[in-house]
Design an enzyme around this catalytic site. Sequence first.
Site, PDB file in Angstrom:
ATOM      1  N   CYS A 137       0.715  -1.233  -0.105  1.00 20.52           N
ATOM      2  CA  CYS A 137      -0.052   0.093  -0.173  1.00 20.52           C
ATOM      3  C   CYS A 137       0.914   1.240   0.039  1.00 20.52           C
ATOM      4  O   CYS A 137       1.567   1.428   0.950  1.00 20.52           O
ATOM      5  CB  CYS A 137      -0.854  -0.210   1.295  1.00 20.52           C
ATOM      6  SG  CYS A 137      -2.314   1.280   1.447  1.00 20.52           S
ATOM      7  N   CYS A 148     -11.821  13.442   4.875  1.00 24.00           N
ATOM      8  CA  CYS A 148     -13.080  12.167   5.072  1.00 24.00           C
ATOM      9  C   CYS A 148     -12.960  12.134   6.503  1.00 24.00           C
ATOM     10  O   CYS A 148     -12.201  11.889   7.247  1.00 24.00           O
ATOM     11  CB  CYS A 148     -12.652  10.932   4.227  1.00 24.00           C
ATOM     12  SG  CYS A 148     -12.637  11.341   2.450  1.00 24.00           S
ATOM     13  N   GLY A 208      -3.051  10.183   1.091  1.00 23.12           N
ATOM     14  CA  GLY A 208      -3.310  11.045   0.037  1.00 23.12           C
ATOM     15  C   GLY A 208      -4.313  10.665  -0.733  1.00 23.12           C
ATOM     16  O   GLY A 208      -4.730   9.647  -0.977  1.00 23.12           O
ATOM     17  N   GLU A 209      -4.680  11.538  -1.912  1.00 18.23           N
ATOM     18  CA  GLU A 209      -5.579  11.440  -3.134  1.00 18.23           C
ATOM     19  C   GLU A 209      -4.589  11.296  -4.142  1.00 18.23           C
ATOM     20  O   GLU A 209      -4.498  12.330  -4.568  1.00 18.23           O
ATOM     21  CB  GLU A 209      -6.818  12.399  -3.075  1.00 18.23           C
ATOM     22  CG  GLU A 209      -7.468  12.427  -4.339  1.00 18.23           C
ATOM     23  CD  GLU A 209      -8.233  11.164  -4.678  1.00 18.23           C
ATOM     24  OE1 GLU A 209      -7.571  10.635  -5.770  1.00 18.23           O
ATOM     25  OE2 GLU A 209      -9.063  10.689  -3.982  1.00 18.23           O
TER      26      GLU A 209
END
Length: 411
Positions: A137, A148, A208-209
């Site tokens: 990951c 979120c 992060g995105e």
Amino acid sequence: MSATDVITPSRLKPMPVSQPVELSPKPSLIGMTREEMGAALKEKGVADKQIKMRVSQLWNWIYVRGVSDFDAMANVSNDMREMLKTHFTIARPEIVEEQVSNDGTRKWLLRFPPRGAGRPVEVETVYIPEEGRGTLCISSQVGCSLTCSFCHTGTQRLVRNLTAEEILSQLLLARDRLGDFPDREAPQGTIMPAEGRKVSNIVMMGMGEPLYNFDSVKTALLIASDGDGLSLSKRRITLSTSGVVPEIYRTGEEIGVMLAISLHAVRDDLRDMLVPINKKYPLKELMDACRAYPGLSNARRITFEYVMLKGVNDSLEDAKGLIQLLKGIPAKINLIPFNPWPGTNYQCSDWEQIEKFADFINSAGYASPIRTPRGRDILAACGQLKSESERMRKTERLAFEAMMIANHGED
């Protein structure tokens, strides 16, 4: 400590594994495309007629053999190696901590040198061993801007995007630590076998995105899937997004990896609260982008991640809404038991309710595995990552450990 050293599993005990390294201002060859690497070599005086051959050599040593020292490049001349050492680096980031969960999950806290006038930054990377495969990951940003409400990482402010080098370095370092590169003394041309890799899959699901750092993520993933280097199949690379709709289209067209959507709600009003980016890109726009994703089939499905929050999104009405929302999309639904973190007001759904939810979705024809929580005891599970500079205070850590022991026991 070598990549083959055995580390005893530890509950919430940091494991320092390296001393701080000297921060190098030199540009790294890691993360450069072949064209960029060729241009960099030419700028340092390598003759045009040698560029293609030198790039091929370097690509093999960096991504197939996994070396982190130019002196290990046995078929590169001494003069060339001295030039490379003078002007470039292929060093790994500093490992600040390495933790190993009771279930075998490993988490690394990595420190990268400053960029420009910035300061060193830290990110977390997690390796999850499973039967027949191992999943890494990877983080794409330091912190996160999405806030979120159920996610620990979302409570850390965004510091900056990671570069393609920093994204790829997480993969290279993990393969170093796991002994997943060929023997350094093996004959030239030895390739890591396609089967038996310790890191067989990667997921852009760390801090992060990813789609707010599109260009660096794209470069890193195209290098990771390059057949003459790290050679990971695009079907073994999954990019997870909270729903940056315009970049979902670009991901399908320009990167072509598997797609995962961090969904968590089937109504706009609830998703606006749980995943605030929904206010900008509501569910209808998100589902339209998913339906248009190239190559969808039963064998190439979109994964929808759905964290189970007690009394929030776990009713059978929510399950029915989920089936209706995904109608016509080849999909797998990962149900994720909520992973607690200090300060959260959410609770995980009762196990009986999660199973009822899963049974309903399965009966509608969708695969809906319940994700086994991994690495909870070292805060390495989904939604728990947070870099050391923003980590919990000691009192919070002790309270969290006490809660985990009370809920799950010592074993």
